[in-house]
Enzyme design. Structure first.
Site, PDB file in Angstrom:
ATOM      1  N   ASN A   1      11.591 -11.347   0.213  1.00  0.00           N
ATOM      2  CA  ASN A   1      11.637 -11.233  -1.243  1.00  0.00           C
ATOM      3  C   ASN A   1      12.749 -10.244  -1.570  1.00  0.00           C
ATOM      4  O   ASN A   1      12.564  -9.033  -1.468  1.00  0.00           O
ATOM      5  CB  ASN A   1      10.279 -10.739  -1.756  1.00  0.00           C
ATOM      6  CG  ASN A   1      10.232 -10.677  -3.268  1.00  0.00           C
ATOM      7  OD1 ASN A   1      11.241 -10.893  -3.941  1.00  0.00           O
ATOM      8  ND2 ASN A   1       9.066 -10.378  -3.807  1.00  0.00           N
TER       9      ASN A   1
ATOM     10  N   GLU B   1       0.612 -14.708  -1.835  1.00  0.00           N
ATOM     11  CA  GLU B   1       1.841 -15.472  -2.091  1.00  0.00           C
ATOM     12  C   GLU B   1       2.690 -15.603  -0.828  1.00  0.00           C
ATOM     13  O   GLU B   1       3.334 -16.618  -0.607  1.00  0.00           O
ATOM     14  CB  GLU B   1       2.634 -14.788  -3.215  1.00  0.00           C
ATOM     15  CG  GLU B   1       1.958 -14.953  -4.569  1.00  0.00           C
ATOM     16  CD  GLU B   1       2.306 -13.873  -5.562  1.00  0.00           C
ATOM     17  OE1 GLU B   1       1.785 -12.736  -5.416  1.00  0.00           O
ATOM     18  OE2 GLU B   1       3.075 -14.135  -6.493  1.00  0.00           O
TER      19      GLU B   1
ATOM     20  N   ARG C   1       4.472  -4.632 -20.455  1.00  0.00           N
ATOM     21  CA  ARG C   1       5.069  -5.699 -21.284  1.00  0.00           C
ATOM     22  C   ARG C   1       4.132  -6.086 -22.418  1.00  0.00           C
ATOM     23  O   ARG C   1       2.915  -6.105 -22.251  1.00  0.00           O
ATOM     24  CB  ARG C   1       5.348  -6.937 -20.426  1.00  0.00           C
ATOM     25  CG  ARG C   1       6.489  -6.741 -19.452  1.00  0.00           C
ATOM     26  CD  ARG C   1       6.652  -7.950 -18.555  1.00  0.00           C
ATOM     27  NE  ARG C   1       6.504  -7.585 -17.166  1.00  0.00           N
ATOM     28  CZ  ARG C   1       6.353  -8.453 -16.171  1.00  0.00           C
ATOM     29  NH1 ARG C   1       6.333  -9.749 -16.417  1.00  0.00           N
ATOM     30  NH2 ARG C   1       6.216  -8.030 -14.932  1.00  0.00           N
TER      31      ARG C   1
ATOM     32  N   ARG D   1      11.345 -15.998  -1.361  1.00  0.00           N
ATOM     33  CA  ARG D   1      10.786 -16.087  -2.705  1.00  0.00           C
ATOM     34  C   ARG D   1      11.950 -16.127  -3.697  1.00  0.00           C
ATOM     35  O   ARG D   1      12.845 -15.285  -3.652  1.00  0.00           O
ATOM     36  CB  ARG D   1       9.915 -14.868  -2.997  1.00  0.00           C
ATOM     37  CG  ARG D   1       9.411 -14.910  -4.409  1.00  0.00           C
ATOM     38  CD  ARG D   1       8.958 -13.569  -4.894  1.00  0.00           C
ATOM     39  NE  ARG D   1       8.548 -13.695  -6.285  1.00  0.00           N
ATOM     40  CZ  ARG D   1       8.731 -12.745  -7.182  1.00  0.00           C
ATOM     41  NH1 ARG D   1       9.319 -11.622  -6.861  1.00  0.00           N
ATOM     42  NH2 ARG D   1       8.334 -12.925  -8.415  1.00  0.00           N
TER      43      ARG D   1
ATOM     44  N   HIS E   1       4.678 -16.773 -11.565  1.00  0.00           N
ATOM     45  CA  HIS E   1       3.483 -16.555 -10.730  1.00  0.00           C
ATOM     46  C   HIS E   1       2.959 -17.867 -10.157  1.00  0.00           C
ATOM     47  O   HIS E   1       1.792 -17.961  -9.771  1.00  0.00           O
ATOM     48  CB  HIS E   1       2.312 -15.943 -11.554  1.00  0.00           C
ATOM     49  CG  HIS E   1       2.431 -14.483 -11.830  1.00  0.00           C
ATOM     50  ND1 HIS E   1       1.833 -13.921 -12.931  1.00  0.00           N
ATOM     51  CD2 HIS E   1       3.027 -13.475 -11.160  1.00  0.00           C
ATOM     52  CE1 HIS E   1       2.071 -12.611 -12.950  1.00  0.00           C
ATOM     53  NE2 HIS E   1       2.802 -12.327 -11.882  1.00  0.00           N
TER      54      HIS E   1
END
Ligand code: ADP
Length: 395
Positions: free
Chosen positions: A10, A383, A240, A90, A179
């Site tokens: 990643n 993941e 956020r 990723r 996601h």
């Protein structure tokens, strides 16, 4: 250990996380992360057999490449080169180009790079990581696994915004959703838990971490999701804002805030942090709320209320709901937040089972509702395992 190891990478603009994973068991044989790339304090740390090592990276060097050289060295010194079958990357944005994991060649790399128009912070950083990995492992298949891919099955009525068609045609403005790898994984695990085929499973997956999103999964496919053109949309998150009236942007602009300042307000200073004026860390908020901190109480109430409203709205695209599935750092661990969300859903008959809710945390999966209630589950996400398995499937 099986003979099928996959290196999962990643790569961010100033960081690189990696895990050498057994694609069958999901065990990470070696894992680590580099941070502060491009700065003088760039460093890297990794774990082999639970033993941690840290290293400062050379000032002024290409830190992504240096990190990759370290990873190659680790694989060689642990005599694992023969077992390494593929590299899985990723990639945040696959746009409308990629609806599944894809073997990377020059053309694919060019397409990932071109999607930087939609993900200017992420895709260029992935390209740097992919290039370094291709150089380090030239004979291995390199596979891109996209955060957006799972949501490419959304119908038009779910992914279009009610704006002029021209903006979609000219700029690709639509809901993409993120996601996806996590929603895919936990929806599959939920199907296993329910003893059903994924293609016959309808769930609402609720990923609550620092970033948070929901997905309506019908017959195993994403049919709606709360993040949108960017990961700013939908739920209230750590820092956020999630959904707000878009006119607020114009209003703030006329008050004299620059585009960057408005962006900073909505991405870094909002959410749990902005409302509580305390922290974006759920644990800290729960403790403070218990001690009577009003901002923390309001932040948690808003968070739970908004998740519940989204869950209720996702009953619309599903003809039948088999389970609500909680995952992510908050979804997997925070009993009070899960309980608050289920309380907000009382109209549908949801009721948390205090003992079961307390048992499902720190990596433990399970049902958290009473026998009389519709079903809610906790399923830890993974993941990296999805990336390893999808890369392995292409090797
Ligand atoms: P990211 O989106 O950065 O991957 P995570 O999925 O790691 O985020 O989730 C981070 C959030 O999970 C934080 O708000 C943190 O407080 C919360 N969290 C982690 N562990 C616990 C815990 N044991 N109890 C409650 N909340 C937790």
């Amino acid at each position: 250990m099986s003979d099928a190891l996959v290196l999962v990478i990643n790569s961010g603009s100033s960081s690189l996380k990696f895990a050498l994973m057994d694609a069958q068991t999901g065990d990470a044989v070696i894992s680590g992360a580099g941070e502060c790339f491009g700065r003088d304090d760039a460093r890297m740390s990794w774990k082999v057999d639970g033993e941690k090592t840290e290293k400062t990276l050379s000032a002024g060097s290409n830190h992504h490449q240096e990190a990759m050289d370290i990873i190659v060295g680790l694989i060689e010194s642990n005599q694992l080169s023969d077992k390494l079958q593929a590299v899985g990357h990723r990639v945040v944005h696959g746009g409308e180009t990629f609806s599944q994991a894809t073997l990377i060649d020059d053309a694919v790399l060019g397409q990932i790079d071109a999607l930087k128009a939609l993900a200017p912070l992420h895709n260029p950083a992935h390209v740097v990581g992919i290039k370094a990995a291709r150089q380090a492992f030239p004979s291995l298949p390199q596979v891109a696994v996209f955060d957006t891919a799972f949501h490419q099955t959304m119908p038009e009525k779910a992914y279009h915004y009610a704006i002029s068609r021209q903006l979609y045609n000219d700029y690709g403005i639509r809901r993409y959703g993120f996601h996806g790898t996590s929603h895919y994984f936990v929806s599959r695990e939920a199907a296993k838990w329910l003893n059903q085929a994924p293609e016959q499973t309808n769930v609402i997956t609720v990923h609550l971490g620092n970033g948070a999103s929901l997905c309506a999964v019908k017959d195993g496919q994403s049919v709606d999701t709360s993040m949108g053109f960017t990961p700013l949309a939908g739920l209230m998150m750590g820092t956020r804002c999630g959904d707000i009236d878009p006119s607020i942007l114009e209003f703030l602009s006329k008050k004299g805030l620059s585009t960057d300042e408005i962006h900073h307000e909505l991405i870094d200073k909002a959410g749990l942090l902005g409302v509580s004026e305390l922290t974006n860390d759920c644990r800290g908020l729960v403790d403070a709320a218990e001690q009577g901190h009003k901002g923390a109480q309001l932040a948690l109430e808003m968070f739970a209320y908004r998740v519940a409203k989204y869950i209720a709205s996702y009953m619309v695209p599903l003809s039948r709901l088999d389970a609500i599935v909680f995952t992510g750092g908050i979804g997997e661990n925070s009993l009070p937040v899960r309980e608050m969300i289920l309380k907000e859903l009382a109209i549908f008959g949801y009721q948390a089972d205090a003992e079961a809710n307390a048992a499902a945390r720190f990596g433990a999966a399970g049902q958290i509702t009473t026998q009389a209630s519709p079903l809610a589950l906790v399923i830890p996400t993974n993941e990296e395992l999805v990336i390893a398995q999808q890369a392995m499937a292409m090797a």
